[in-house]
Design an enzyme around this catalytic site. Structure first.
Site, PDB file in Angstrom:
ATOM      1  N   GLU A   1     -37.857   1.623 -28.752  1.00 14.85           N
ATOM      2  CA  GLU A   1     -37.886   0.169 -28.512  1.00 14.85           C
ATOM      3  C   GLU A   1     -36.539  -0.410 -28.076  1.00 14.85           C
ATOM      4  OE1 GLU A   1     -39.688  -1.761 -31.869  1.00 14.85           O
ATOM      5  OE2 GLU A   1     -41.412  -0.432 -31.876  1.00 14.85           O
TER       6      GLU A   1
ATOM      7  N   GLU B   1     -48.498   6.197 -31.267  1.00 16.66           N
ATOM      8  CA  GLU B   1     -48.772   5.402 -32.480  1.00 16.66           C
ATOM      9  C   GLU B   1     -50.078   4.596 -32.349  1.00 16.66           C
ATOM     10  OE1 GLU B   1     -45.363   2.971 -33.487  1.00 16.66           O
ATOM     11  OE2 GLU B   1     -43.959   4.475 -32.751  1.00 16.66           O
TER      12      GLU B   1
HETATM   13  C1  XIL Z   1     -43.931   0.849 -38.976  1.00 15.57           C
HETATM   14  C2  XIL Z   1     -44.600   1.509 -40.162  1.00 15.57           C
HETATM   15  O1  XIL Z   1     -45.951   1.763 -39.862  1.00 15.57           O
HETATM   16  C3  XIL Z   1     -44.487   0.609 -41.381  1.00 15.57           C
HETATM   17  O2  XIL Z   1     -45.033   1.296 -42.519  1.00 15.57           O
HETATM   18  C4  XIL Z   1     -43.041   0.280 -41.635  1.00 15.57           C
HETATM   19  O3  XIL Z   1     -42.981  -0.631 -42.702  1.00 15.57           O
HETATM   20  C5  XIL Z   1     -42.407  -0.326 -40.388  1.00 15.57           C
HETATM   21  O4  XIL Z   1     -42.555   0.568 -39.267  1.00 15.57           O
HETATM   22  N1  XIL Z   1     -43.105   0.766 -33.965  1.00 15.57           N
HETATM   23  C6  XIL Z   1     -42.676   1.945 -34.465  1.00 15.57           C
HETATM   24  C7  XIL Z   1     -43.081   2.388 -35.808  1.00 15.57           C
HETATM   25  O5  XIL Z   1     -42.025   2.733 -33.752  1.00 15.57           O
HETATM   26  O6  XIL Z   1     -42.093   3.194 -36.443  1.00 15.57           O
HETATM   27  C8  XIL Z   1     -43.417   1.201 -36.688  1.00 15.57           C
HETATM   28  O7  XIL Z   1     -43.980   1.724 -37.877  1.00 15.57           O
HETATM   29  C9  XIL Z   1     -44.411   0.283 -35.976  1.00 15.57           C
HETATM   30  C10 XIL Z   1     -43.810  -0.241 -34.707  1.00 15.57           C
END
Ligand code: XIL
Length: 359
Positions: free
Chosen positions: A153, A269
């Site tokens: 990101e 994700e």
């Molecule tokens: C999120 C997790 O799912 C949560 O449990 C944590 O509290 C915060 O991070 N983008 C990403 C992930 O790359 O690592 C994030 O995951 C969601 C957004």
């Protein structure tokens, strides 16, 4: 044996045929993905491995895992110089014991860092605060991980920079070159791992997604021109089941451009937010499945796509949102392929069909 096919070859082929049953509609997602030379997996937490039913579902359905949070700096380096890889080690051990691959997430990010980090970055006398963490984390699993989200990101056009980059502490201290430094360091730390740039804004069909996609292409083209070893783009795939639908034509053109740069593509994700849905779970499940299909049908049409991971396998471990509505209605999220009882949902079927539709 002259001219003909050897007996060994014939027997080998027969055995292989026996070992590769016809892929029925209920074949596990890992099997369907493998039949197309791809990987299917999900994010997990080491605590979930204590749940035998859930662990069995992981082994049945997935062939690659990623720690949801146990390789993030907040967990790995809670205090300067004190490291804890125990969670990631447990997941990596589980994966290895079950013939599954692992991927790492994530090394350099503006979020999920320990409270002490940002100030240290902003006042760092040199770049060790970046390079040491990348080298240490990747070095621990050298030669054992399929891929790493080296930088996460880093693009955010709404910050108003001409290069579209996010104005985070890493950029403030080291300039845009922090991304190049991270990837060059990663390449030295584990030459075998696929090095991924991971982000979340390229999937949708809105105007801000157009800006995100063009900033991402501009960033990737520049990095490739500088010889930065970015080898893949990670699409996080956090979809909205009740937002504007994905523009499949725009997504297809974008992914074709990514492939034309010689990059691999991963969905890293995948989940579908349905918090704005009516409470009827059948209605929500349908919307989640439709959004999944609309996205994966385009992504899996692209030969550069090598893996699809969902951000969890089952709704069982999703956090219930705060708020009165959730409390009064008993709402709990249904964003993932299996429900809380590990039953396959329409989203599971949408992923299954996406892997088989253009096989
Ligand atoms: C999120 C997790 O799912 C949560 O449990 C944590 O509290 C915060 O991070 N983008 C990403 C992930 O790359 O690592 C994030 O995951 C969601 C957004």
């Amino acid at each position: 044996m002259r001219g003909g096919v050897s007996r060994r070859t014939v027997l080998g082929a027969a055995a292989a045929g026996m070992l590769m049953p016809a892929l029925g509609a209920d074949a596990p997602l890992r099997t369907l993905a493998a039949s197309r030379g791809k990987l299917f997996g999900c994010a997990a937490g080491s605590y979930q491995l204590k749940d035998a039913d859930f662990a069995a579902a992981l082994v049945r359905e997935t062939n690659i895992l990623v720690p949801e949070y146990e390789l993030k700096r907040l967990i790995v380096e809670p205090e300067p110089g004190r490291f804890d890889f125990s969670g990631a080690d447990a997941l990596a051990g589980f994966a290895a014991n079950h013939g599954m691959k692992m991927r790492g997430h994530t090394l350099i990010w503006y979020a999920a860092n320990p409270p002490w980090l940002e100030n240290k970055v902003l006042h760092a006398p040199d770049d060790e605060i970046l390079t040491d963490f990348v080298s240490r984390s990747m070095g621990r699993y050298r030669g054992r991980f399929h891929s790493w989200d080296v930088v996460n990101e880093a693009i955010f056009p709404d910050d108003g920079r001409p290069d579209g980059l996010r104005n985070c502490a890493w950029l403030k201290r080291f300039g845009p070159g922090y991304i190049d430094l991270a990837f060059h360091t990663a390449k030295r730390a584990d030459p075998e791992a696929l090095l991924v740039y991971n982000d979340w804004g390229c999937e949708g069909g809105e105007a801000w997604n157009d800006r995100f996609r063009s900033a991402t292409l501009k960033f990737l083209e520049g990095a490739k021109a500088r010889g930065v070893p970015i080898e893949a783009l990670g699409l996080q795939g956090h979809l909205n089941g009740y937002g504007p639908p994905i523009d499949q034509k725009k997504l297809r053109l974008f992914l074709d451009a990514v492939r034309a740069m010689g990059l691999a593509i991963l969905v890293t994700e995948l989940d579908v937010d349905e918090t704005k849905a009516p409470l009827d779970s059948a209605v929500r499940d349908r919307a989640v499945a439709d959004a999944t299909a609309r996205f994966l049908d385009v992504v899996l049409d692209n030969p550069a796509t090598c893996a699809v991971l969902t951000w969890g396998l089952s709704d069982r471990y999703l956090h219930k949102p705060d708020g009165l509505r959730a409390a009064l209605s008993g709402y709990s999220p249904r964003k993932l392929p299996l429900d809380a009882d590990l039953r396959r949902k329409p989203m599971w079927s949408a992923i299954s069909r996406a892997f088989t539709r253009s096989a």
